[in-house]
Design a protein around this motif. Structure first.
Motif, short mmCIF file in Angstrom:
data_model
loop_
_atom_site.label_atom_id
_atom_site.label_comp_id
_atom_site.label_asym_id
_atom_site.label_seq_id
_atom_site.Cartn_x
_atom_site.Cartn_y
_atom_site.Cartn_z
N ALA A 43 12.34 101.78 -0.62
CA ALA A 43 13.36 100.90 -1.21
C ALA A 43 14.48 100.63 -0.21
CB ALA A 43 13.93 101.54 -2.48
N GLN A 44 14.83 101.65 0.55
CA GLN A 44 15.89 101.47 1.54
C GLN A 44 15.43 100.53 2.65
OE1 GLN A 44 17.13 105.09 3.43
NE2 GLN A 44 18.77 104.11 4.56
N ILE A 45 14.19 100.66 3.05
CA ILE A 45 13.64 99.78 4.10
C ILE A 45 13.64 98.34 3.60
CG2 ILE A 45 11.56 99.20 5.39
CD1 ILE A 45 10.93 102.22 5.42
N ASP A 46 13.21 98.13 2.34
CA ASP A 46 13.20 96.78 1.77
C ASP A 46 14.60 96.21 1.68
OD1 ASP A 46 10.46 96.94 1.55
OD2 ASP A 46 10.49 97.50 -0.58
N ARG A 49 15.84 95.23 5.15
CA ARG A 49 15.15 94.03 5.59
C ARG A 49 15.74 92.80 4.89
NH1 ARG A 49 9.81 95.03 4.25
NH2 ARG A 49 9.60 96.21 6.18
N ALA A 50 15.96 92.90 3.59
CA ALA A 50 16.52 91.79 2.83
C ALA A 50 17.94 91.46 3.30
CB ALA A 50 16.54 92.11 1.34
N SER A 51 18.72 92.49 3.60
CA SER A 51 20.09 92.23 4.06
C SER A 51 20.08 91.60 5.45
CB SER A 51 20.92 93.52 4.06
OG SER A 51 20.41 94.44 4.99
N ARG A 52 19.15 92.00 6.31
CA ARG A 52 19.05 91.37 7.64
C ARG A 52 18.68 89.90 7.50
NH1 ARG A 52 16.34 96.04 9.59
NH2 ARG A 52 14.38 95.00 9.17
N ILE A 53 17.73 89.60 6.62
CA ILE A 53 17.31 88.22 6.41
C ILE A 53 18.48 87.40 5.85
CG2 ILE A 53 15.79 86.74 5.02
CD1 ILE A 53 13.67 89.00 5.28
N GLU A 54 19.20 87.97 4.90
CA GLU A 54 20.35 87.27 4.30
C GLU A 54 21.43 87.03 5.35
OE1 GLU A 54 22.72 85.47 1.46
OE2 GLU A 54 20.64 86.12 1.27
#
Length: 84
Positions: A43-46, A49-54
């Motif tokens: 969950a932390q990895i996801d 990743r989502a925050s980097r994309i955002e």
């Protein structure tokens, strides 16, 4: 005699203070080592990743807005030149 005793207490106090600071620094380093050694949860990895994309998307949006403003200013300047 009093001066010697006071000076000895002074230096002992400094030594104890320095030792406590070093002890706390060592504890913080071991805590950081433990955190780094733990495997990351999926969950932390996801989430990362989502925050980097955002963050990349918002950066790209800001960049596009700057380009659009720059282009609009350039076109406005050209219109003023043509009208003169």
């Amino acid at each position: 005699m009093k001066k010697i005793f006071v000076s000895i207490l002074f230096f002992v106090g400094i030594a104890v203070g320095i030792a406590q600071v070093e002890k706390e620094g060592d504890r913080q380093e071991t805590d950081q080592d433990k955190i780094q050694q733990e495997p990351q949860r999926p969950a932390q990895i996801d989430q990362e990743r989502a925050s980097r994309i955002e963050a990349q998307r918002t950066f790209n949006e800001k960049l596009e807005k700057k380009k659009a403003k720059k282009l609009a200013r350039k076109e406005a300047r050209e219109e003023v030149r043509v009208l003169r």
